[in-house]
Design an enzyme around this catalytic site. Structure first.
Site, PDB file in Angstrom:
ATOM      1  N   TYR A 294      -1.442  10.949 -10.155  1.00 35.42           N
ATOM      2  CA  TYR A 294      -0.305  10.384  -9.112  1.00 35.42           C
ATOM      3  C   TYR A 294      -0.378   9.053  -8.895  1.00 35.42           C
ATOM      4  CZ  TYR A 294       2.814   9.830  -5.508  1.00 35.42           C
ATOM      5  OH  TYR A 294       3.934   9.344  -4.681  1.00 35.42           O
TER       6      TYR A 294
ATOM      7  N   GLU B 194      -1.002   5.801  -2.178  1.00 35.30           N
ATOM      8  CA  GLU B 194      -2.039   6.364  -3.209  1.00 35.30           C
ATOM      9  C   GLU B 194      -2.623   5.401  -4.090  1.00 35.30           C
ATOM     10  OE1 GLU B 194      -3.613   9.117  -3.165  1.00 35.30           O
ATOM     11  OE2 GLU B 194      -2.717   9.997  -1.240  1.00 35.30           O
TER      12      GLU B 194
ATOM     13  N   SER C 193       3.586   3.772  -3.653  1.00 36.52           N
ATOM     14  CA  SER C 193       2.696   4.919  -2.743  1.00 36.52           C
ATOM     15  C   SER C 193       1.461   4.071  -2.188  1.00 36.52           C
ATOM     16  CB  SER C 193       2.380   6.097  -3.383  1.00 36.52           C
ATOM     17  OG  SER C 193       1.611   6.907  -2.889  1.00 36.52           O
TER      18      SER C 193
END
Length: 323
Positions: free
Chosen positions: A149, A127, A125
Site C-alpha cells: 500500500y 504510510e 498517505s
C-alpha cells in the site's frame, strides 16, 4: 461557489462522504465515482444522496474514468479511492498497485485529456514514510514504505508531481496522517477497538483481539481533514502538504482510552494479542509536522486524541443500544 463542480473518487468511503457533505455545504455541484457493484454501499451518503450525481467508474478502467471526467466537467478532482487497507495490501499486492498506484495515473490521464484546467487533489498517505529515521515527519522527510500500500501511494505521489511539472497541471498531494471517525471501516484498528468496546460494554462480547499494541500513530478526526483537502486546492499554486495533529499515541493508549470512556476497568483483561494481526514489516512511529499547512493554508486539526476516542466509542455505544 455555486458554479463550481467537483468529482470525488471513493465518495462512498469515510473521507469521500464527509467531503461530499462539506462541498455541498459550500454550494458545489458534486459528482461521485462509484464502482458498479450489485448494490453500492451508499450508507454514509444517505443524508445527501439526492443532491449528488453518481457516475459509474473504476480506477482500473481508463475508459470509465475518461467518461466520468467528461460528464462531470469538474473544476476540482479529489482522488480518494484506493485499496486502502494496509493488511490487505500484503495479501493482494498486485490489486493494490493497480488501484492505488496506477489508478491515480489513469485518473491524471483522464483529467489531462478532458479537464486540463481542473485542480487535482491526490490522497497521499503517511504510510509512505514507513520506516522513519526522524520525527516528526514533514514534506521533505524521505519515503521508506513498508507495505505494498505504501509503495503504491509513493508511485501515485510522484506521478502527481510529474504531471504537475511536465504538463503544468494544478495537482497537489495531501500527505495525510491517520484520520478516523465513526464512519471508519471495521477492519481499521481504531474502529475495531471502538466497536469491540461498545459490544463489551453492552454485554455482547468479552474480548478485543489486536495486533501490535506498541505501534504509534498520529490520529486525527476525518471531518477536520476534508476541510484540509479543500484548502489545498484553494491555494494559488499546486503544492504538497502534510496534514497531522503533531502528536502520536500507541494502539495501547487508544484501547485504554476507549475502555476508560466506556466505564470499563482493567481493560487488559479484555484484550488478546493475535500474532496473525501483525504486519510482515511494521511501521512503528508516525507523527506529522503540520507547520507548512498551518502557515500557508491556515489549517489546523481541531479535534484532539481524547475527543476522537470519545466520538467513536459514543457512536458505537449508541448504535448497539439502539439495536
Amino acid at each position: 461557489m455555486a458554479d463550481r463542480s467537483a468529482l470525488i473518487t471513493g465518495i462512498t468511503g469515510q473521507d469521500g462522504s464527509y467531503l461530499a457533505e462539506f462541498l455541498l455545504g459550500k454550494g458545489y455541484r458534486v459528482f461521485g465515482l462509484v464502482r458498479r457493484l450489485s448494490s453500492p454501499n451508499m450508507a454514509h451518503l444517505r443524508a445527501v444522496q439526492d443532491r449528488l450525481t453518481i457516475l459509474d467508474g473504476d480506477l482500473t478502467d481508463q475508459t470509465s474514468l475518461n467518461q466520468a471526467v467528461r460528464a462531470a466537467a469538474p473544476d476540482e478532482v479529489y482522488n480518494l479511492a484506493a485499496q486502502s487497507f494496509v493488511a490487505t495490501s500484503f495479501s493482494q499486492p498486485v490489486l493494490t498497485g493497480e488501484v492505488t498506484g496506477l489508478g491515480a495515473l489513469r485518473l491524471l490521464e483522464a483529467v489531462r485529456a478532458f479537464a486540463p484546467g481542473a485542480r487535482v487533489y491526490q490522497a497521499s498517505s503517511s504510510e509512505m514514510f514507513g520506516h522513519v529515521d526522524r520525527e516528526p515527519q514533514d514534506e521533505v522527510t524521505p519515503f521508506h514504505p513498508r507495505s505494498p500500500y505504501g509503495v503504491a501511494k509513493v508511485y501515485a505521489y510522484w506521478a502527481c508531481i510529474n504531471y504537475r511539472e511536465a504538463y503544468r497541471m494544478h495537482v497537489s498531494n495531501g500527505i495525510l496522517f491517520n484520520h478516523e471517525s465513526e464512519r471508519r471501516g471495521i477492519e481499521f484498528v481504531t474502529r475495531r477497538i471502538s466497536d469491540a468496546v461498545a459490544r463489551i460494554a453492552t454485554g455482547r462480547a468479552q474480548e478485543l483481539t489486536l495486533g501490535n499494541l506498541d505501534a504509534r500513530r498520529d490520529w486525527g478526526y476525518a471531518p477536520d481533514y476534508v476541510e484540509f483537502m479543500w484548502k489545498i486546492l484553494q491555494h494559488g499554486t499546486p503544492d504538497d502538504f502534510v496534514g497531522a495533529t503533531g502528536e502520536s499515541h500507541s494502539v495501547r493508549e487508544f484501547a485504554e482510552a476507549a475502555f476508560r470512556h466506556a466505564g470499563i476497568d482493567r481493560w487488559e483483561e479484555h484484550v488478546r494479542v493475535d500474532q496473525r494481526l501483525m504486519r510482515p514489516a511494521e511501521v512503528y512511529n508516525l507523527r506529522g509536522n503540520p507547520a507548512k499547512a498551518e502557515k500557508l493554508l491556515g489549517w489546523t486539526a481541531r479535534t484532539r486524541f481524547d475527543a476522537l476516542v470519545r466520538i467513536m466509542v459514543d457512536a458505537d455505544l449508541e448504535r448497539y443500544r439502539r439495536s
